[in-house]
Design an enzyme around this catalytic site. Structure first.
Site, PDB file in Angstrom:
ATOM      1  N   ARG A 120      67.458  11.644  38.980  1.00  0.00           N
ATOM      2  CA  ARG A 120      66.587  12.301  38.914  1.00  0.00           C
ATOM      3  C   ARG A 120      66.593  13.796  39.622  1.00  0.00           C
ATOM      4  O   ARG A 120      66.284  14.970  39.071  1.00  0.00           O
ATOM      5  CB  ARG A 120      64.957  11.921  39.621  1.00  0.00           C
ATOM      6  CG  ARG A 120      63.937  12.459  38.786  1.00  0.00           C
ATOM      7  CD  ARG A 120      63.418  13.395  39.805  1.00  0.00           C
ATOM      8  NE  ARG A 120      62.416  13.407  41.368  1.00  0.00           N
ATOM      9  CZ  ARG A 120      62.701  14.297  41.923  1.00  0.00           C
ATOM     10  NH1 ARG A 120      62.223  15.552  41.755  1.00  0.00           N
ATOM     11  NH2 ARG A 120      62.609  13.724  43.670  1.00  0.00           N
ATOM     12  N   ASP A 121      66.411  14.065  41.120  1.00  0.00           N
ATOM     13  CA  ASP A 121      66.405  14.916  41.718  1.00  0.00           C
ATOM     14  C   ASP A 121      67.498  16.547  41.864  1.00  0.00           C
ATOM     15  O   ASP A 121      67.758  16.931  42.009  1.00  0.00           O
ATOM     16  CB  ASP A 121      66.309  14.853  43.340  1.00  0.00           C
ATOM     17  CG  ASP A 121      65.292  15.553  43.852  1.00  0.00           C
ATOM     18  OD1 ASP A 121      65.685  16.886  43.300  1.00  0.00           O
ATOM     19  OD2 ASP A 121      65.487  15.940  44.971  1.00  0.00           O
TER      20      ASP A 121
ATOM     21  N   HIS B 207      63.127  11.390  52.435  1.00  0.00           N
ATOM     22  CA  HIS B 207      64.082  12.046  51.529  1.00  0.00           C
ATOM     23  C   HIS B 207      64.328  13.021  51.972  1.00  0.00           C
ATOM     24  O   HIS B 207      63.170  14.482  51.657  1.00  0.00           O
ATOM     25  CB  HIS B 207      63.080  12.598  50.616  1.00  0.00           C
ATOM     26  CG  HIS B 207      63.742  13.105  49.164  1.00  0.00           C
ATOM     27  ND1 HIS B 207      63.837  12.839  48.138  1.00  0.00           N
ATOM     28  CD2 HIS B 207      63.633  14.454  49.046  1.00  0.00           C
ATOM     29  CE1 HIS B 207      64.548  13.700  46.855  1.00  0.00           C
ATOM     30  NE2 HIS B 207      64.509  14.436  47.764  1.00  0.00           N
TER      31      HIS B 207
ATOM     32  N   HIS C  88      66.971  17.080  52.402  1.00  0.00           N
ATOM     33  CA  HIS C  88      67.122  18.144  52.255  1.00  0.00           C
ATOM     34  C   HIS C  88      68.356  17.816  53.739  1.00  0.00           C
ATOM     35  O   HIS C  88      67.563  17.978  53.841  1.00  0.00           O
ATOM     36  CB  HIS C  88      67.377  18.759  51.457  1.00  0.00           C
ATOM     37  CG  HIS C  88      66.607  18.561  49.960  1.00  0.00           C
ATOM     38  ND1 HIS C  88      66.834  19.057  48.569  1.00  0.00           N
ATOM     39  CD2 HIS C  88      65.903  17.513  49.161  1.00  0.00           C
ATOM     40  CE1 HIS C  88      65.932  19.005  48.155  1.00  0.00           C
ATOM     41  NE2 HIS C  88      65.413  17.307  48.871  1.00  0.00           N
TER      42      HIS C  88
ATOM     43  N   CYS D  53      68.289  23.422  45.895  1.00  0.00           N
ATOM     44  CA  CYS D  53      67.853  24.541  46.253  1.00  0.00           C
ATOM     45  C   CYS D  53      67.782  26.066  45.628  1.00  0.00           C
ATOM     46  O   CYS D  53      68.159  27.205  45.525  1.00  0.00           O
ATOM     47  CB  CYS D  53      67.215  24.688  47.653  1.00  0.00           C
ATOM     48  SG  CYS D  53      65.879  25.931  47.975  1.00  0.00           S
TER      49      CYS D  53
ATOM     50  N   ASN E 122      70.079  17.171  48.488  1.00  0.00           N
ATOM     51  CA  ASN E 122      69.468  16.342  49.125  1.00  0.00           C
ATOM     52  C   ASN E 122      70.613  15.861  50.274  1.00  0.00           C
ATOM     53  O   ASN E 122      71.978  16.264  49.237  1.00  0.00           O
ATOM     54  CB  ASN E 122      70.230  15.594  47.877  1.00  0.00           C
ATOM     55  CG  ASN E 122      68.831  15.039  46.947  1.00  0.00           C
ATOM     56  OD1 ASN E 122      67.856  14.588  46.961  1.00  0.00           O
ATOM     57  ND2 ASN E 122      68.142  15.815  46.194  1.00  0.00           N
TER      58      ASN E 122
END
Lengths: 318, 318
Positions: free
Chosen positions: A21-22, A213, A215, A246, A255
């Site tokens: 997903r991310d 979560h 990064h 980012c 991440n």
């Protein structure tokens, strides 16, 4: 200020894979649905059990994840699997309710400016609208992880007060969320902000499970995991290969990397249920698909006790 | 097992810049002496005070550092500067004794195989020969940081017992070293190995100052710093931009990055004396000279509270 014991060595830590997903949402080139399923299955096969597989955002906004339903229908679900997807609004919840999901991850930002930019409404409007979202999901038997973006700082507003983080966590608890997930959207988490947010939530919403979560935008993602462990948190998101980016910092990583996190946890005496070699294999499969070197380090260096060719020479190592 | 209190917030942490030695020695293209001096001076100007500036290895083995004497003669020495250089043997000590140095960093590996490959003699022979090395340095009024490579694992032998690390530290203490520096030569340090080594040394060589020198080969370098802080260690090496490499792992990074370390320490409530913006400037100067992107993250993302253009849009951030 509430304090807690650190997570004892030997404990099981939940590693939630969010790369599909991310990570994928940041990729411009469409990844074929079958390949997404193959990667998710390789990640499950390594022993990972928690995975955020896709997102029910608008297919116009994120064409990469327009195949959310197909991916969820196609993946393996090994015993103990906990499959989640991101849901930004009621429309997303209605789509999620038609799928086989254990939980969804909702989205609100801890800062007003980011929430306006991300979902086009003030924070309190997002929270008010969660009532209907939670109803739809509850009716479908789907749990909720209450996601909170910019929990450790906002790239537009700067500092985000822990009290604001705690207030939103409390609202999530009142809505019936199973957990709150603190998102380090642009890599602003630090040991001090992590500790402050955790302690504020424990005061305001006692008993609410906290997920972290991070990064690795500024290189301190795993250092923040160390703080999370010291504060008793047992659930961490990460993306295979360190996928994700980012949009505001060219060259900055996204991440924290799943292999690096699993390596750190295992080498710190925690149980993850993951076979690191198999996970590295899944990361290489992902990297092949993405077509560029991913930022993960264990992916390049291998496990800790990998021996080197005894014929190699060294000079002047310090 | 000896245990200690963690370093209290507000304490001063020593960050020792080793890029000009541990970083530059891995660069194939010769860096002009004037540029080496310019970079060292920019690093001092950022507020760093401890620096390992060069190495007295054989110029045939490492041509890059053949200008050790010239660099040491050319650099600024701001108030409080602590200038060191690596010395692998008696010949190196004799060269060092002719220079203006506060201390040298000697070299022995904690594992037999690595010591044989690095300095072509068994560990005990290295230790025995340190007697003459220390005499030369003492006569010149130069201190000694006792360097120990492969202290957290050997790429040829695997696990390195903490007892072996403690035994060498004890020998260093008996020789009159000011400190022992534990080198994570190929990035095998983990929270558990770091804790075990520190505690073993505190038992075997009470009062001996411990320095930690981590590589970020497997992504956990700053997590190991967190463990060092939890164990009370206040001195860490790092290289500007994350310079340095591991000859055994293509694409793997070398030393932990000075900017990322300073960022972590400052954001954890410690004093470093460093202006992060100025340090990023020194890292950019170094990167321009090296001619490729360096692995440091803060270098790319900027300080934590750097604001983004309010006109930027975001989509579906989680």
């Amino acid at each position: 200020m509430a304090s807690t014991a650190s997570v004892p060595e030997g404990s099981r830590i939940t590693v939630c894979e969010v790369g599909p997903r991310d990570g994928f949402q940041n990729e411009k080139t469409f990844i074929p649905t079958a390949k997404k399923i193959e990667i998710a299955n390789a990640l499950f096969a390594s022993g990972l059990r928690h995975m955020q597989v896709t997102s029910f955002v608008s297919p116009r906004a994120v064409p990469q994840l327009a195949d959310a339903e197909e991916v969820l229908a196609g993946i393996d679900r090994p015993e103990g699997a906990w499959v989640t997807a991101l849901v930004p609004n009621l429309r997303g919840a209605e789509r999620a309710a038609t799928c086989k999901l254990d939980a969804v991850h909702t989205v609100v930002s801890a800062s007003e400016t980011h929430n306006l930019k991300n979902v086009n409404r003030p924070v309190d409007q997002s929270l008010d609208e969660f009532g209907a979202v939670f109803e739809v999901l509850k009716a479908a038997g789907i749990g909720v992880e209450g996601g909170m973006a910019t929990a450790f700082g906002c790239p537009f507003e700067g500092v985000v007060p822990p009290e604001q983080v705690a207030r939103i966590a409390r609202r999530y608890q009142e809505l019936g969320a199973d957990s709150v997930s603190l998102g380090d959207t642009t890599g602003m988490a630090t040991p001090q902000t992590v500790r402050a947010a955790i302690r504020a939530i424990r005061e305001a919403a006692p008993g609410l499970e906290i997920h972290l979560h991070f990064h690795n935008t500024r290189g301190v993602g795993l250092a923040c995991v160390m703080t999370g462990l010291a504060e008793g948190v047992t659930h961490y998101d990460a993306a295979v290969g360190g996928l994700g980016g980012c949009p505001f910092a060219a060259g900055a990583t996204g991440n924290i990397c799943t292999e690096d996190l699993v390596y750190l946890l295992q080498e710190s005496g925690y149980e993850t249920g993951v076979d690191l070699d198999a996970l590295i294999g899944a990361a290489l499969l992902t990297q092949d698909q993405i077509g560029r070197p991913l930022p993960g380090q264990v992916l390049k260096a291998g496990p800790r006790l990998k021996r080197h060719d005894p014929k190699l020479t060294v000079t002047a190592a310090g």
